[in-house]
Design a protein around this motif. Structure first.
Motif, PDB file in Angstrom:
ATOM      1  N   PHE A   1       0.829  -1.201   0.000  1.00 39.35           N
ATOM      2  CA  PHE A   1       0.000   0.000   0.000  1.00 39.35           C
ATOM      3  C   PHE A   1       0.864   1.252   0.000  1.00 39.35           C
ATOM      4  N   MET A   2       1.860   1.305   0.874  1.00 38.94           N
ATOM      5  CA  MET A   2       2.701   2.495   0.973  1.00 38.94           C
ATOM      6  C   MET A   2       3.505   2.708  -0.307  1.00 38.94           C
ATOM      7  N   GLN A   3       4.004   1.634  -0.900  1.00 42.30           N
ATOM      8  CA  GLN A   3       4.768   1.761  -2.138  1.00 42.30           C
ATOM      9  C   GLN A   3       3.878   2.286  -3.273  1.00 42.30           C
ATOM     10  N   GLU A   4       2.678   1.758  -3.357  1.00 43.59           N
ATOM     11  CA  GLU A   4       1.784   2.184  -4.429  1.00 43.59           C
ATOM     12  C   GLU A   4       1.228   3.583  -4.171  1.00 43.59           C
ATOM     13  N   MET A   5       0.947   3.916  -2.917  1.00 41.35           N
ATOM     14  CA  MET A   5       0.460   5.260  -2.615  1.00 41.35           C
ATOM     15  C   MET A   5       1.546   6.299  -2.893  1.00 41.35           C
ATOM     16  N   LEU A   6       2.794   5.919  -2.747  1.00 46.39           N
ATOM     17  CA  LEU A   6       3.893   6.815  -3.073  1.00 46.39           C
ATOM     18  C   LEU A   6       3.840   7.200  -4.555  1.00 46.39           C
ATOM     19  N   GLY A   7       3.658   6.209  -5.419  1.00 48.92           N
ATOM     20  CA  GLY A   7       3.514   6.484  -6.844  1.00 48.92           C
ATOM     21  C   GLY A   7       2.267   7.286  -7.152  1.00 48.92           C
ATOM     22  N   HIS A   8       1.216   7.002  -6.439  1.00 51.65           N
ATOM     23  CA  HIS A   8      -0.053   7.710  -6.602  1.00 51.65           C
ATOM     24  C   HIS A   8       0.137   9.198  -6.296  1.00 51.65           C
ATOM     25  N   HIS A   9       0.802   9.493  -5.189  1.00 52.45           N
ATOM     26  CA  HIS A   9       1.042  10.882  -4.801  1.00 52.45           C
ATOM     27  C   HIS A   9       1.938  11.598  -5.811  1.00 52.45           C
ATOM     28  N   ARG A  10       2.885  10.894  -6.369  1.00 51.59           N
ATOM     29  CA  ARG A  10       3.793  11.530  -7.336  1.00 51.59           C
ATOM     30  C   ARG A  10       3.023  12.082  -8.532  1.00 51.59           C
ATOM     31  N   GLN A  11       2.005  11.348  -8.980  1.00 53.02           N
ATOM     32  CA  GLN A  11       1.234  11.866 -10.103  1.00 53.02           C
ATOM     33  C   GLN A  11       0.469  13.122  -9.708  1.00 53.02           C
ATOM     34  N   ALA A  12      -0.046  13.164  -8.485  1.00 50.00           N
ATOM     35  CA  ALA A  12      -0.751  14.361  -8.023  1.00 50.00           C
ATOM     36  C   ALA A  12       0.176  15.574  -8.042  1.00 50.00           C
ATOM     37  N   ILE A  13       1.431  15.383  -7.674  1.00 54.09           N
ATOM     38  CA  ILE A  13       2.406  16.477  -7.695  1.00 54.09           C
ATOM     39  C   ILE A  13       2.639  16.955  -9.122  1.00 54.09           C
TER      40      ILE A  13
ATOM     41  N   PRO B   1       6.367   7.717 -20.606  1.00 54.96           N
ATOM     42  CA  PRO B   1       6.904   8.908 -19.940  1.00 54.96           C
ATOM     43  C   PRO B   1       7.040   8.686 -18.449  1.00 54.96           C
ATOM     44  N   ALA B   2       7.796   9.577 -17.795  1.00 55.87           N
ATOM     45  CA  ALA B   2       8.106   9.389 -16.376  1.00 55.87           C
ATOM     46  C   ALA B   2       6.866   9.375 -15.503  1.00 55.87           C
ATOM     47  N   ASP B   3       5.808  10.073 -15.928  1.00 56.33           N
ATOM     48  CA  ASP B   3       4.624  10.151 -15.086  1.00 56.33           C
ATOM     49  C   ASP B   3       3.652   8.993 -15.329  1.00 56.33           C
ATOM     50  N   ALA B   4       4.014   8.058 -16.203  1.00 55.28           N
ATOM     51  CA  ALA B   4       3.112   6.936 -16.494  1.00 55.28           C
ATOM     52  C   ALA B   4       3.412   5.792 -15.546  1.00 55.28           C
ATOM     53  N   MET B   5       3.012   5.932 -14.293  1.00 59.74           N
ATOM     54  CA  MET B   5       3.238   4.902 -13.299  1.00 59.74           C
ATOM     55  C   MET B   5       2.235   3.771 -13.503  1.00 59.74           C
ATOM     56  N   PRO B   6       2.502   2.615 -12.875  1.00 58.54           N
ATOM     57  CA  PRO B   6       1.495   1.564 -12.904  1.00 58.54           C
ATOM     58  C   PRO B   6       0.155   2.107 -12.424  1.00 58.54           C
ATOM     59  N   MET B   7      -0.917   1.635 -13.043  1.00 60.19           N
ATOM     60  CA  MET B   7      -2.219   2.278 -12.845  1.00 60.19           C
ATOM     61  C   MET B   7      -2.902   1.820 -11.567  1.00 60.19           C
ATOM     62  N   MET B   8      -2.699   2.571 -10.510  1.00 62.18           N
ATOM     63  CA  MET B   8      -3.448   2.355  -9.296  1.00 62.18           C
ATOM     64  C   MET B   8      -4.824   3.019  -9.454  1.00 62.18           C
ATOM     65  N   PRO B   9      -5.771   2.703  -8.591  1.00 63.20           N
ATOM     66  CA  PRO B   9      -7.116   3.292  -8.716  1.00 63.20           C
ATOM     67  C   PRO B   9      -7.080   4.809  -8.772  1.00 63.20           C
ATOM     68  N   GLY B  10      -7.853   5.369  -9.706  1.00 63.83           N
ATOM     69  CA  GLY B  10      -7.997   6.808  -9.801  1.00 63.83           C
ATOM     70  C   GLY B  10      -6.929   7.539 -10.558  1.00 63.83           C
ATOM     71  N   MET B  11      -5.829   6.875 -10.876  1.00 63.38           N
ATOM     72  CA  MET B  11      -4.749   7.579 -11.566  1.00 63.38           C
ATOM     73  C   MET B  11      -5.154   7.955 -12.978  1.00 63.38           C
ATOM     74  N   LEU B  12      -4.713   9.126 -13.406  1.00 65.74           N
ATOM     75  CA  LEU B  12      -5.032   9.588 -14.746  1.00 65.74           C
ATOM     76  C   LEU B  12      -4.243   8.795 -15.787  1.00 65.74           C
ATOM     77  N   THR B  13      -4.879   8.542 -16.913  1.00 65.92           N
ATOM     78  CA  THR B  13      -4.215   7.852 -18.014  1.00 65.92           C
ATOM     79  C   THR B  13      -3.250   8.812 -18.710  1.00 65.92           C
ATOM     80  N   ILE B  14      -2.441   8.260 -19.606  1.00 67.17           N
ATOM     81  CA  ILE B  14      -1.539   9.105 -20.390  1.00 67.17           C
ATOM     82  C   ILE B  14      -2.338  10.132 -21.179  1.00 67.17           C
ATOM     83  N   ALA B  15      -3.453   9.703 -21.768  1.00 67.21           N
ATOM     84  CA  ALA B  15      -4.281  10.616 -22.552  1.00 67.21           C
ATOM     85  C   ALA B  15      -4.835  11.746 -21.684  1.00 67.21           C
TER      86      ALA B  15
END
Length: 200
Positions: free
Chosen positions: A41-53, A114-128
């Motif tokens: 959870f913490m590892q994936e939430m870290l990636g999730h937060h990075r996209q928000a930034i 691209p760098a912001d295309a992390m594995p798709m956790m719930p709610g993450m925006l797609t590349i498009a």
């Protein structure tokens, strides 16, 4: 004779307690253990937060609304702080930040992501969706950002619910406190963003 037997039994219990292995006592004192689900959870939430930034970094140059700029600043501050908390927690567990990302999406359709295309956790925006946000400005950007960040925050709440459904997960004190804070903050920000959309 009965009293002597009782005294002997009490003494035996005292000896057993005193002779209990120190490791067992220290484990009990530490409280609930960290689980594999907690770490993931913490590892994936870290990636999730990075996209928000990455999303909030676009606001200054593209947003029209002053209240949206203030919201983005608040999200940036809170999520940067939470990223630092997650990194410290993961380091304390002796694990890396991204070791759970086994479903690597670095290659897709024959090209590098691209760098912001992390594995798709719930709610993450797609590349498009991220590309559309980058191309937008003014009122269109404001609308896309608010809808996208609501989607993103709701995904974080989905991740929290999923963790809490795992038996034994989120019981260790640090992660339990973190999960409660994330849940409360994201809900409050979703409500604020929905009000902002309604005032368009």
């Amino acid at each position: 004779m009965q009293m002597t037997g009782l005294v002997r039994a009490m003494l035996a219990c005292t000896v057993l307690a005193a002779g209990r292995p120190a490791r067992a006592q220290s484990v009990a004192a530490r409280g609930p253990a960290v689980t594999a689900s907690d770490i993931r959870f913490m590892q994936e939430m870290l990636g999730h937060h990075r996209q928000a930034i990455l999303m909030t970094a676009m606001v200054k140059a593209r947003a029209r609304r002053p209240d949206l700029r203030l919201l983005a600043e608040r999200i940036t501050v809170s999520q940067v702080d939470e990223i630092a908390q997650m990194r410290r927690w993961l380091n304390a567990q002796g694990v890396g930040e991204d070791s759970s990302m086994s479903h690597d999406m670095s290659a897709h359709a024959g090209r590098t992501m691209p760098a912001d295309a992390m594995p798709m956790m719930p709610g993450m925006l797609t590349i498009a969706q991220m590309d559309a946000l980058r191309r937008a400005s003014s009122a269109r950007f404001d609308r896309l950002f608010l809808n996208g960040m609501i989607q993103h925050h709701e995904g974080a709440l989905t991740m929290v619910r999923a963790l809490l459904q795992v038996p034994g997960a989120a019981q260790e004190s640090s992660i339990n406190h973190f999960v409660i804070e994330v849940d409360a903050d994201q809900r409050a920000e979703i409500a604020r963003m929905r009000r902002m959309l309604s005032r368009r």
